[in-house]
Design a protein around this motif. Sequence first.
Motif, PDB file in Angstrom:
ATOM      1  N   ASP A 232     -46.909 -16.239  18.711  1.00 50.72           N
ATOM      2  CA  ASP A 232     -46.400 -16.361  17.345  1.00 50.72           C
ATOM      3  C   ASP A 232     -46.084 -17.819  17.016  1.00 50.72           C
ATOM      4  O   ASP A 232     -46.361 -18.285  15.893  1.00 50.72           O
ATOM      5  N   ASP A 236     -47.856 -20.233  14.137  1.00 50.34           N
ATOM      6  CA  ASP A 236     -47.078 -21.027  13.190  1.00 50.34           C
ATOM      7  C   ASP A 236     -47.447 -22.505  13.274  1.00 50.34           C
ATOM      8  O   ASP A 236     -47.489 -23.212  12.256  1.00 50.34           O
ATOM      9  N   GLU A 261     -49.322  -7.104  15.463  1.00 48.41           N
ATOM     10  CA  GLU A 261     -48.326  -8.001  14.864  1.00 48.41           C
ATOM     11  C   GLU A 261     -48.878  -9.413  14.721  1.00 48.41           C
ATOM     12  O   GLU A 261     -48.658 -10.085  13.698  1.00 48.41           O
ATOM     13  N   GLU A 264     -51.428  -9.584  11.914  1.00 45.02           N
ATOM     14  CA  GLU A 264     -50.741  -9.630  10.621  1.00 45.02           C
ATOM     15  C   GLU A 264     -50.177 -11.013  10.357  1.00 45.02           C
ATOM     16  O   GLU A 264     -50.188 -11.496   9.215  1.00 45.02           O
ATOM     17  N   ARG A 265     -49.710 -11.673  11.395  1.00 48.02           N
ATOM     18  CA  ARG A 265     -49.165 -13.030  11.232  1.00 48.02           C
ATOM     19  C   ARG A 265     -50.276 -14.004  10.847  1.00 48.02           C
ATOM     20  O   ARG A 265     -50.061 -14.899  10.017  1.00 48.02           O
ATOM     21  N   LYS A 268     -50.969 -13.366   7.201  1.00 46.67           N
ATOM     22  CA  LYS A 268     -49.857 -13.850   6.375  1.00 46.67           C
ATOM     23  C   LYS A 268     -49.879 -15.359   6.242  1.00 46.67           C
ATOM     24  O   LYS A 268     -49.538 -15.913   5.181  1.00 46.67           O
ATOM     25  N   GLN A 269     -50.278 -16.046   7.312  1.00 48.33           N
ATOM     26  CA  GLN A 269     -50.320 -17.517   7.295  1.00 48.33           C
ATOM     27  C   GLN A 269     -51.644 -18.046   6.739  1.00 48.33           C
ATOM     28  O   GLN A 269     -51.894 -19.258   6.784  1.00 48.33           O
TER      29      GLN A 269
END
Length: 401
Positions: A232, A236, A261, A264-265, A268-269
């Motif tokens: 994660d 980021d 998860e 999805e990240r 989203k990013q």
Amino acid sequence: MRLGYLYSRYPVLSQTFCDAEMLELERRGHEIVLASIYLPKTPLRHEYLKKLRASIRYAPSSRHLDKMARKAKLLGRWPKGLVSRHEKKYGPEYKAALRARNALFFVELFKRKRVRHFHVHFANRAAHTAMFVKAISGIPFSITAHGQDFMGDLGSDELLRELCAAAEFVGAETDYSRDMLAARCPESRDKIFRVYNGIDLSRFPVSETTRHSSDAIRFLSTGRLVPFKGFDILIDACAQLQNRGLHFACEIIGDGPLHRELEERVVKQNLRERIHLAGEQSQDYVLRALRNSDIFVLASTVDERGASDIFPTVIAEAMASSRPVVSTTVAGIPELVANGETGLLVPRDNAGALADAMEQLARDESLRGSFGRAGRVRIKEEFTIEKTIEPLLEHFSSLVL
């Protein structure tokens, strides 16, 4: 020397260091009797395992184990006292009776194969089972503890102390984990020693990637998709690099409970065009990915249980492939990566610092080359399996068999 090896589950794709160790033992003329409590979770196999001569023996069905237990009780071979003590001391979740039932099968196997000592990787279910094997048969065992096994998975320092006390000797894969294990098991401190995971350098031929200045920088990361791998944080960091205008692509190889998860990240990013989640893959795929990459990244952290990477073999494999590394200062990673010489290490859980290090290497081709060459030299001089296995061999040779 004939040696037994007992695992909770074998083979496991992420545990290439176990494979390297056994292959090196066989190369040196030792015979391995290989046993596992559980079947592997995936049919995927690393191609090099075809070289392993030892066949794998798995614990049989519950019906067969029940039959063995009934017979053992009739013959007075059931470890009633140890089962009772562990059930009372550690509770039903530690499954003492099941460990004893499995042990009966492995006792039969090791006696039939004339195994006089066996080794266990990970201070977990297999090591607990090993205690019952020893109680039933008197066959001694040793352990290599790795980190997350005794830091979190085992769940009991009291049982850990029992395991270390019962073992002939205990290896730990880094200075960091050796010191932590010795602090938890002070009575066994003198039998705990460091044994690094080793790399078979012959599987990592020197290769130079050809890239043009207009090509995207290719980041690679590998590992199980679990919290302490920090994927994660890597995602980021990639989002920050995209905002900075860096032209890059990132592949993440591995599978695990966080797959959805992390997907999805990525969405989203707005990183679907940048990051590829490749799933679990064989070693040959990983080696090709390393050859095609520019920079290896592993954003290791510590999960809520306190578990972490200790000595990620994937980093050693990247260094063996002459790839510069970006990682964190977690646990034993600084024992492997020479910060500022073979890679860049940053504090954990800091996406900004990770992005800065990734960007620094991405924009400096000369530094990437220098770190990559130095990394391979470091592996060759300190972390080949031929060298790292020596402390373990010394302990095996000291046994009175």
